[in-house]
Design a protein around this motif. Sequence first.
Motif, short mmCIF file in Angstrom:
data_model
loop_
_atom_site.label_atom_id
_atom_site.label_comp_id
_atom_site.label_asym_id
_atom_site.label_seq_id
_atom_site.Cartn_x
_atom_site.Cartn_y
_atom_site.Cartn_z
N UNK A 46 0.93 -1.25 -0.13
CA UNK A 46 -0.04 -0.18 0.12
C UNK A 46 0.80 1.36 0.13
N UNK A 47 0.63 2.28 -0.73
CA UNK A 47 1.55 3.27 -0.96
C UNK A 47 0.86 4.59 -0.21
N UNK A 48 -0.13 4.46 0.37
CA UNK A 48 -0.66 5.67 1.15
C UNK A 48 -1.25 6.86 0.47
N UNK A 49 -1.19 6.60 -1.13
CA UNK A 49 -1.88 7.49 -1.83
C UNK A 49 -3.38 7.43 -1.99
N UNK A 50 -4.06 8.46 -1.70
CA UNK A 50 -5.39 8.24 -2.02
C UNK A 50 -5.84 8.48 -3.22
N UNK A 51 -6.64 7.66 -4.02
CA UNK A 51 -6.91 7.59 -5.34
C UNK A 51 -8.31 8.61 -5.24
N UNK A 52 -8.19 9.54 -6.18
CA UNK A 52 -9.51 10.42 -6.08
C UNK A 52 -10.50 9.58 -6.69
N UNK A 53 -11.84 9.87 -6.11
CA UNK A 53 -12.95 8.98 -6.87
C UNK A 53 -14.12 9.87 -7.43
N UNK A 54 -15.07 9.52 -8.26
CA UNK A 54 -16.16 10.26 -8.40
C UNK A 54 -17.22 10.05 -7.40
N UNK A 55 -18.05 10.92 -7.56
CA UNK A 55 -19.52 10.77 -6.51
C UNK A 55 -20.44 9.92 -7.07
N UNK A 56 -21.46 9.93 -6.28
CA UNK A 56 -22.44 8.96 -6.65
C UNK A 56 -23.41 9.61 -7.73
N UNK A 57 -23.86 10.97 -7.42
CA UNK A 57 -24.63 11.71 -8.20
C UNK A 57 -24.06 12.11 -9.60
N UNK A 58 -24.75 11.96 -10.90
CA UNK A 58 -24.06 12.42 -11.76
C UNK A 58 -24.32 13.82 -12.05
N UNK A 59 -23.46 14.78 -11.50
CA UNK A 59 -24.07 16.17 -11.15
C UNK A 59 -24.19 16.80 -12.58
N UNK A 60 -23.46 16.63 -13.59
CA UNK A 60 -23.59 17.57 -14.92
C UNK A 60 -25.14 17.36 -15.33
N UNK A 61 -25.79 16.29 -15.60
CA UNK A 61 -26.92 16.39 -16.03
C UNK A 61 -28.04 16.68 -15.38
N UNK A 62 -27.70 16.55 -13.84
CA UNK A 62 -28.74 17.04 -12.84
C UNK A 62 -28.84 18.64 -12.82
N UNK A 63 -27.49 19.16 -12.87
CA UNK A 63 -27.33 20.54 -12.90
C UNK A 63 -28.14 21.36 -13.95
N UNK A 64 -27.76 20.84 -15.34
CA UNK A 64 -28.27 21.36 -16.20
C UNK A 64 -30.03 21.30 -16.26
N UNK A 65 -30.60 19.98 -15.86
CA UNK A 65 -31.84 20.04 -16.12
C UNK A 65 -32.44 21.03 -14.88
N UNK A 66 -31.87 21.18 -13.66
CA UNK A 66 -32.26 22.14 -12.95
C UNK A 66 -32.37 23.45 -13.55
N UNK B 63 -29.97 32.76 -19.65
CA UNK B 63 -28.55 33.27 -19.75
C UNK B 63 -28.05 33.28 -18.28
N UNK B 64 -28.62 33.76 -17.30
CA UNK B 64 -28.08 33.63 -15.89
C UNK B 64 -28.04 32.14 -15.46
N UNK B 65 -28.67 31.33 -15.61
CA UNK B 65 -28.66 29.87 -15.32
C UNK B 65 -27.58 29.21 -16.04
N UNK B 66 -27.21 29.79 -17.18
CA UNK B 66 -26.27 29.14 -18.07
C UNK B 66 -24.89 29.43 -17.27
N UNK B 67 -24.60 30.49 -16.89
CA UNK B 67 -23.31 30.72 -16.02
C UNK B 67 -23.43 29.93 -14.81
N UNK B 68 -24.56 30.15 -14.05
CA UNK B 68 -24.45 29.33 -12.80
C UNK B 68 -24.33 28.01 -12.95
N UNK B 69 -24.92 27.16 -13.85
CA UNK B 69 -24.61 25.85 -14.15
C UNK B 69 -23.27 25.54 -14.76
#
Length: 159
Positions: A1-21, A118-124
């Motif tokens: 074991x190297x002690x390096x923590x491998x980054x992981x994705x989350x559970x929620x697929x954020x991009x589609x959720x963000x843009x639908x909202x 337009x506003x939500x485009x930049x927020x998303x």
Amino acid sequence: MTGIVKPRHGIIPWPPVIYVVAIAASVVLGMLYPLPWIGDIFGDLLFGVGWVALFGVAMLWITAIRAMFKARTTLDPNAEPDHLVTSGPFGITRNPMYLANTLLLIGVAFITGIAWFLIFAFLAAFATQKLAIEKEEKILAAKFGKKYRDYAKRVRRWI
């Protein structure tokens, strides 16, 4: 074991959720609290630019999906990629799908005159960068190392 923590994705697929909202919020707020729009002066021009933007959205989606299929990597924003895709639209922007989603909101704003899009485009776009892109970049850097870092130096995150 190297002690390096491998980054992981989350559970929620954020991009589609963000843009639908963002789309839903734009429609609802547009009906309840319409904002002033410059459409009276530039209405026809903005309408045309909006349709050009939507054509750009379609081209970005099609070419990005084709490049990902050709590279035999996943389209799932939460899955670990099998290959680093740097061809097609990925040679111009590291996030062509997210750019297309943002451009979709901008194009719809220009076509409909609903300023909330337009506003939500930049927020998303901001939310997508914070909740998805920055994590994805860490995963890509961990998996592909120097190859990804060189690519990231050469190609901008958005445009």
